[in-house]
Design a protein around this motif. Structure first.
Motif, PDB file in Angstrom:
ATOM      1  N   LEU A 144      41.259  25.091  39.833  1.00  0.00           N
ATOM      2  CA  LEU A 144      40.473  26.129  39.177  1.00  0.00           C
ATOM      3  C   LEU A 144      39.042  26.215  39.676  1.00  0.00           C
ATOM      4  CD1 LEU A 144      41.623  25.339  35.522  1.00  0.00           C
ATOM      5  CD2 LEU A 144      42.337  27.310  36.863  1.00  0.00           C
ATOM      6  N   MET A 145      38.516  25.086  40.140  1.00  0.00           N
ATOM      7  CA  MET A 145      37.080  25.020  40.414  1.00  0.00           C
ATOM      8  C   MET A 145      36.694  25.738  41.695  1.00  0.00           C
ATOM      9  SD  MET A 145      36.691  21.088  41.743  1.00  0.00           S
ATOM     10  CE  MET A 145      37.320  20.558  43.341  1.00  0.00           C
ATOM     11  N   ALA A 146      35.425  26.118  41.745  1.00  0.00           N
ATOM     12  CA  ALA A 146      34.834  26.671  42.965  1.00  0.00           C
ATOM     13  C   ALA A 146      34.356  25.499  43.821  1.00  0.00           C
ATOM     14  CB  ALA A 146      33.668  27.570  42.616  1.00  0.00           C
ATOM     15  N   ARG A 147      34.847  25.423  45.054  1.00  0.00           N
ATOM     16  CA  ARG A 147      34.467  24.321  45.932  1.00  0.00           C
ATOM     17  C   ARG A 147      33.188  24.656  46.697  1.00  0.00           C
ATOM     18  NH1 ARG A 147      38.855  20.717  46.522  1.00  0.00           N
ATOM     19  NH2 ARG A 147      40.675  21.446  45.357  1.00  0.00           N
ATOM     20  N   ASN A 148      32.615  23.633  47.313  1.00  0.00           N
ATOM     21  CA  ASN A 148      31.382  23.790  48.082  1.00  0.00           C
ATOM     22  C   ASN A 148      30.309  24.518  47.275  1.00  0.00           C
ATOM     23  OD1 ASN A 148      32.672  22.633  50.394  1.00  0.00           O
ATOM     24  ND2 ASN A 148      33.614  24.632  50.785  1.00  0.00           N
ATOM     25  N   PRO A 149      29.979  24.003  46.088  1.00  0.00           N
ATOM     26  CA  PRO A 149      28.990  24.686  45.246  1.00  0.00           C
ATOM     27  C   PRO A 149      27.621  24.728  45.921  1.00  0.00           C
ATOM     28  CG  PRO A 149      29.393  22.468  44.432  1.00  0.00           C
ATOM     29  CD  PRO A 149      30.416  22.716  45.490  1.00  0.00           C
ATOM     30  N   VAL A 150      26.862  25.758  45.608  1.00  0.00           N
ATOM     31  CA  VAL A 150      25.509  25.894  46.154  1.00  0.00           C
ATOM     32  C   VAL A 150      24.599  24.905  45.444  1.00  0.00           C
ATOM     33  CG1 VAL A 150      23.597  27.492  46.553  1.00  0.00           C
ATOM     34  CG2 VAL A 150      25.964  28.334  46.580  1.00  0.00           C
ATOM     35  N   THR A 151      23.762  24.221  46.214  1.00  0.00           N
ATOM     36  CA  THR A 151      22.910  23.172  45.640  1.00  0.00           C
ATOM     37  C   THR A 151      21.439  23.415  45.980  1.00  0.00           C
ATOM     38  OG1 THR A 151      23.075  21.746  47.597  1.00  0.00           O
ATOM     39  CG2 THR A 151      24.771  21.501  45.901  1.00  0.00           C
ATOM     40  N   CYS A 152      20.585  22.729  45.257  1.00  0.00           N
ATOM     41  CA  CYS A 152      19.148  22.708  45.562  1.00  0.00           C
ATOM     42  C   CYS A 152      18.635  21.293  45.321  1.00  0.00           C
ATOM     43  CB  CYS A 152      18.395  23.726  44.706  1.00  0.00           C
ATOM     44  SG  CYS A 152      18.376  23.329  42.940  1.00  0.00           S
ATOM     45  N   GLN A 153      17.370  21.062  45.662  1.00  0.00           N
ATOM     46  CA  GLN A 153      16.752  19.748  45.502  1.00  0.00           C
ATOM     47  C   GLN A 153      15.878  19.721  44.247  1.00  0.00           C
ATOM     48  OE1 GLN A 153      17.248  17.092  47.743  1.00  0.00           O
ATOM     49  NE2 GLN A 153      18.810  18.465  48.593  1.00  0.00           N
ATOM     50  N   PRO A 154      15.690  18.562  43.643  1.00  0.00           N
ATOM     51  CA  PRO A 154      14.846  18.465  42.439  1.00  0.00           C
ATOM     52  C   PRO A 154      13.422  18.949  42.678  1.00  0.00           C
ATOM     53  CG  PRO A 154      16.101  16.441  42.746  1.00  0.00           C
ATOM     54  CD  PRO A 154      16.283  17.253  43.988  1.00  0.00           C
ATOM     55  N   GLY A 155      12.914  18.779  43.902  1.00  0.00           N
ATOM     56  CA  GLY A 155      11.541  19.166  44.193  1.00  0.00           C
ATOM     57  C   GLY A 155      11.353  20.626  44.551  1.00  0.00           C
ATOM     58  N   ASP A 156      12.443  21.410  44.659  1.00  0.00           N
ATOM     59  CA  ASP A 156      12.328  22.831  44.967  1.00  0.00           C
ATOM     60  C   ASP A 156      11.656  23.559  43.806  1.00  0.00           C
ATOM     61  OD1 ASP A 156      13.644  22.329  47.310  1.00  0.00           O
ATOM     62  OD2 ASP A 156      15.591  23.088  46.616  1.00  0.00           O
ATOM     63  N   SER A 157      10.986  24.655  44.108  1.00  0.00           N
ATOM     64  CA  SER A 157      10.358  25.441  43.044  1.00  0.00           C
ATOM     65  C   SER A 157      11.396  26.289  42.322  1.00  0.00           C
ATOM     66  CB  SER A 157       9.280  26.365  43.632  1.00  0.00           C
ATOM     67  OG  SER A 157       9.875  27.407  44.390  1.00  0.00           O
ATOM     68  N   VAL A 158      11.116  26.615  41.074  1.00  0.00           N
ATOM     69  CA  VAL A 158      12.047  27.447  40.312  1.00  0.00           C
ATOM     70  C   VAL A 158      12.139  28.846  40.926  1.00  0.00           C
ATOM     71  CG1 VAL A 158      11.798  26.168  38.154  1.00  0.00           C
ATOM     72  CG2 VAL A 158      10.208  28.047  38.674  1.00  0.00           C
ATOM     73  N   GLN A 159      11.082  29.299  41.572  1.00  0.00           N
ATOM     74  CA  GLN A 159      11.137  30.606  42.222  1.00  0.00           C
ATOM     75  C   GLN A 159      12.127  30.591  43.376  1.00  0.00           C
ATOM     76  OE1 GLN A 159       7.636  32.127  44.441  1.00  0.00           O
ATOM     77  NE2 GLN A 159       7.920  34.045  43.294  1.00  0.00           N
ATOM     78  N   ASP A 160      12.072  29.527  44.206  1.00  0.00           N
ATOM     79  CA  ASP A 160      13.027  29.407  45.304  1.00  0.00           C
ATOM     80  C   ASP A 160      14.456  29.291  44.769  1.00  0.00           C
ATOM     81  OD1 ASP A 160      11.054  29.563  47.208  1.00  0.00           O
ATOM     82  OD2 ASP A 160      10.854  27.384  47.449  1.00  0.00           O
ATOM     83  N   ALA A 161      14.611  28.570  43.668  1.00  0.00           N
ATOM     84  CA  ALA A 161      15.943  28.416  43.067  1.00  0.00           C
ATOM     85  C   ALA A 161      16.461  29.765  42.565  1.00  0.00           C
ATOM     86  CB  ALA A 161      15.891  27.406  41.930  1.00  0.00           C
ATOM     87  N   ALA A 162      15.595  30.532  41.936  1.00  0.00           N
ATOM     88  CA  ALA A 162      15.999  31.844  41.414  1.00  0.00           C
ATOM     89  C   ALA A 162      16.395  32.775  42.557  1.00  0.00           C
ATOM     90  CB  ALA A 162      14.871  32.449  40.593  1.00  0.00           C
ATOM     91  N   ARG A 163      15.624  32.735  43.648  1.00  0.00           N
ATOM     92  CA  ARG A 163      15.948  33.574  44.802  1.00  0.00           C
ATOM     93  C   ARG A 163      17.305  33.192  45.395  1.00  0.00           C
ATOM     94  NH1 ARG A 163       9.935  33.316  47.621  1.00  0.00           N
ATOM     95  NH2 ARG A 163       9.004  35.081  46.462  1.00  0.00           N
ATOM     96  N   LEU A 164      17.580  31.882  45.420  1.00  0.00           N
ATOM     97  CA  LEU A 164      18.851  31.411  45.960  1.00  0.00           C
ATOM     98  C   LEU A 164      20.024  31.896  45.091  1.00  0.00           C
ATOM     99  CD1 LEU A 164      20.330  29.749  48.081  1.00  0.00           C
ATOM    100  CD2 LEU A 164      19.936  27.698  46.676  1.00  0.00           C
ATOM    101  N   MET A 165      19.838  31.855  43.768  1.00  0.00           N
ATOM    102  CA  MET A 165      20.884  32.356  42.868  1.00  0.00           C
ATOM    103  C   MET A 165      21.114  33.847  43.089  1.00  0.00           C
ATOM    104  SD  MET A 165      20.300  30.564  39.160  1.00  0.00           S
ATOM    105  CE  MET A 165      19.782  28.860  38.999  1.00  0.00           C
TER     106      MET A 165
END
Length: 611
Positions: free
Chosen positions: A151-172
């Motif tokens: 059922l699961m989606a493989r190879n999930p998209v990841t980020c690093q703890p030190g990334d900014s929330v703006q970069d994370a939002a753009r990636l999503m």
């Protein structure tokens, strides 16, 4: 209504002794069953039952032919002697799911529902037979019993703890996803969702440079790949969360979301058929067929028999074809003469495993004129183009109704078959191999019924033609190597793989086709042909059972391999690396290939009958 109703014990007993699974009953048990059957005669054109009517029992054709039609008036199947029908309704709510009509004078036996259920409860042969024959809607979409890995989606998209929330939002936004797995040195340390961005960043007025570590959910709840769908449902409901990372051995394997569960529930055969049946364009149908690989994965994960999986997938192709035929008549007007659209190849045999090329033809009423042919050229092009758009790509060998050769009056088709049988050249053998797998999809089935019967009779009587067809059936050999190994592909993209289609299912399909010709069997499905050949005495009981079991194993491994490819994000194909199998599986697969090779040898040397 039936013309007559009577019991003729001796005739019924003799008949049942040639029909599986009744032939497996002890003599005293068979006597009881014989006494339970009633014998009914139906003239051509009479209705046996209508959709929605209460069913009093299961029907078994002793002589004649029956059309089974769905609630929309579409042809589901054409059945002949030894075929059963009506069991699907009995196994559900006792009401007929389809309508049945005799297409020629027929003798039908009926076994009362109470007796059928008694046999299923007490006879393993009946349990296997009728469980195998029924659609698997109760299992194929049972979310709670499937494993998370399916059922699961493989190879999930990841980020690093030190990334900014703006970069994370753009990636999503870029990936069109609602969550990110937060990893550090390959280890899952948290999860960030759009809900976190809303509640913990925007609502609190935090800066865009805020790090992911400050707002993520640290050490999130996780599941393992071998957890069940019920674990997902219970966890999400109890904890009120919509995203679950899947971890194994400390490593992130995938992620599953509420969207994944919704998508799973939306992918069922019934849903896809329903969506295809109301689509207004080939583009809309393409959106439906794009879901087939996931459906394939789900059906295999639910442990459905291979013939159930392929039948359900083929049903979608049939629905797409019939919808395009209706749209064609809407666009070009009513047809000038009766016509019949037929499928051949894997669709004709109801053995599709995914999106494939198209193989089809048109048989026209003999009253068709030269002026009428323009209508059918337009229809053929419209449907063929639509199938291509929907993913059923043009046949590389041009075996399509758009080819004038395969869009002809019935009298021309009769001459085709006569010529192929009387002059079995290599081309004739190839064409006969394709055209003996024809199955009506839409139009007037009567245009093919007598033609099929005549052709089988003509072909079976011509020993030279049968010999050529036997020779043709031996061209595809199982990939057996020396020293109990496999003859794998030596170079290219699929080096060290075996082709489970050309080296596995095709050799069995070729054998089954020859058996069908020898026994004048109307079935086109490979497994049905093998069973029919056993019942007709074309091959021995032991030979048939061995070959059916070998075919089941090969076809199942083929589907499991395709499902594994879909799970890994790749397109399904027919190539399997033996090294991916366990020693047990490799041993049994090789044994299956040995059975196929043995049956090929028997067909070539003794005409196909094994003692």
């Amino acid at each position: 209504m039936p013309m007559a109703m009577e019991t003729r014990a001796d005739a019924i007993r003799t008949f049942l002794e040639s029909v599986h699974p009744y032939d497996s009953l002890p003599r005293d048990e068979l006597t009881q069953v014989v006494d339970s059957f009633s014998r009914r005669e139906y003239p051509a054109g009479s209705e046996i039952y209508a959709a929605g009517e209460p069913l009093k029992g299961i029907f078994l054709i002793k002589r004649g032919a029956v059309e089974v039609i769905d609630r929309n008036g579409e042809l589901v199947s054409i059945l002949g002697p030894r075929n059963s029908f009506g069991e699907r309704g009995l196994m559900r709510d006792g009401l007929a799911l389809t309508s049945a009509r005799a297409t020629e004078d027929s003798v039908i036996l009926m076994l009362p529902v109470a007796e059928l259920k008694r046999l299923i409860a007490n006879s393993p042969a009946f349990t296997r037979f009728f469980n195998r024959s029924r659609p698997a809607e109760s299992r194929g979409n049972d979310l709670s019993t499937l494993k998370v890995a399916d059922l699961m989606a493989r190879n999930p998209v990841t980020c690093q703890p030190g990334d900014s929330v703006q970069d994370a939002a753009r990636l999503m936004r870029e990936k069109h996803i609602s969550s990110l797995a937060v990893t550090e040195n390959g280890t899952l340390v948290g999860i960030l969702t759009t809900r976190d961005l809303t509640a913990r960043v925007l609502a609190e007025g935090l800066a865009a440079t805020t790090t992911v570590a400050e707002v993520m959910t640290a050490d999130p709840l996780t599941l393992t790949p071998d957890s069940l769908g019920s674990d997902i449902l219970h966890t999400m409901l109890e904890r009120r969360i919509g995203h679950l990372p899947i971890v194994e051995g400390g490593e992130l394997r995938g992620i599953i979301t509420q969207t994944d569960l919704t998508r799973f529930q939306a992918v069922s055969t019934a849903q896809l058929v329903r969506d295809a049946a109301v689509a207004d364009s080939a583009e809309e149908m393409a959106e439906v067929t794009a879901r087939i690989p996931r459906l394939l994965m789900q059906l295999v994960a639910a442990n459905n028999a291979h013939e159930v999986v392929t039948r359900l997938i083929t049903d979608i192709a049939d629905t797409v074809t019939r919808r395009l035929l209706k749209l064609a008549e809407t666009q070009f007007g009513p047809a000038p003469v009766p016509w019949l659209w037929l499928a051949c190849g894997s669709q004709g045999r109801q053995e599709q495993t995914g999106i494939t090329d198209q193989d089809n033809c048109l048989i026209l009423d003999d009253s068709v004129t030269d002026d009428d042919m323009e209508f059918f050229r337009q229809m053929a092009k419209y449907v063929s183009d639509g199938l291509n758009t929907a993913g059923y790509v043009y046949c590389p060998g041009d075996m399509m109704a758009t080819n004038p050769r395969w869009c002809q009056p019935r009298r021309v088709w009769r001459r085709y078959f006569e010529k192929w049988v009387d002059s079995p050249s290599p081309e004739a053998q190839m064409l006969a191999s394709v055209m003996f797998d024809l199955r009506p999809i839409g139009g007037t089935p009567a245009l093919f019924r007598d033609l099929q019967t005549e052709t089988l009779a003509m072909a079976s009587k011509n020993s030279i033609f049968v010999a050529h067809m036997i020779s043709n059936s031996l061209k595809h050999q199982p990939p057996l190597g020396l020293l109990r190994g496999f003859a794998t592909i030596r170079s290219g993209e699929y080096k060290n793989h075996i082709d489970l289609k050309l080296g596995g299912v095709v050799p069995v399909a070729d054998l089954a086709r020859v058996y069908a010709i020898k026994g004048r069997l109307s079935a086109v499905n490979t497994r049905a042909r093998l069973e029919g050949a056993e019942h007709a005495g074309v091959i021995s009981i032991s030979g048939a059972r061995d070959l059916i079991e070998a075919y089941d194993l090969i076809a199942r491994l083929r589907l499991e391999n395709q499902a594994a490819l879909v799970r890994s994000g790749r397109k399904p194909d027919n190539f399997l690396a033996p090294s991916d199998l366990s020693d047990f599986e490799r041993s049994h697969l090789r044994d299956a290939f040995v059975v196929v090779r043995t049956m090929q040898s028997a067909l070539g040397h003794r005409g196909g009958t094994l003692g």
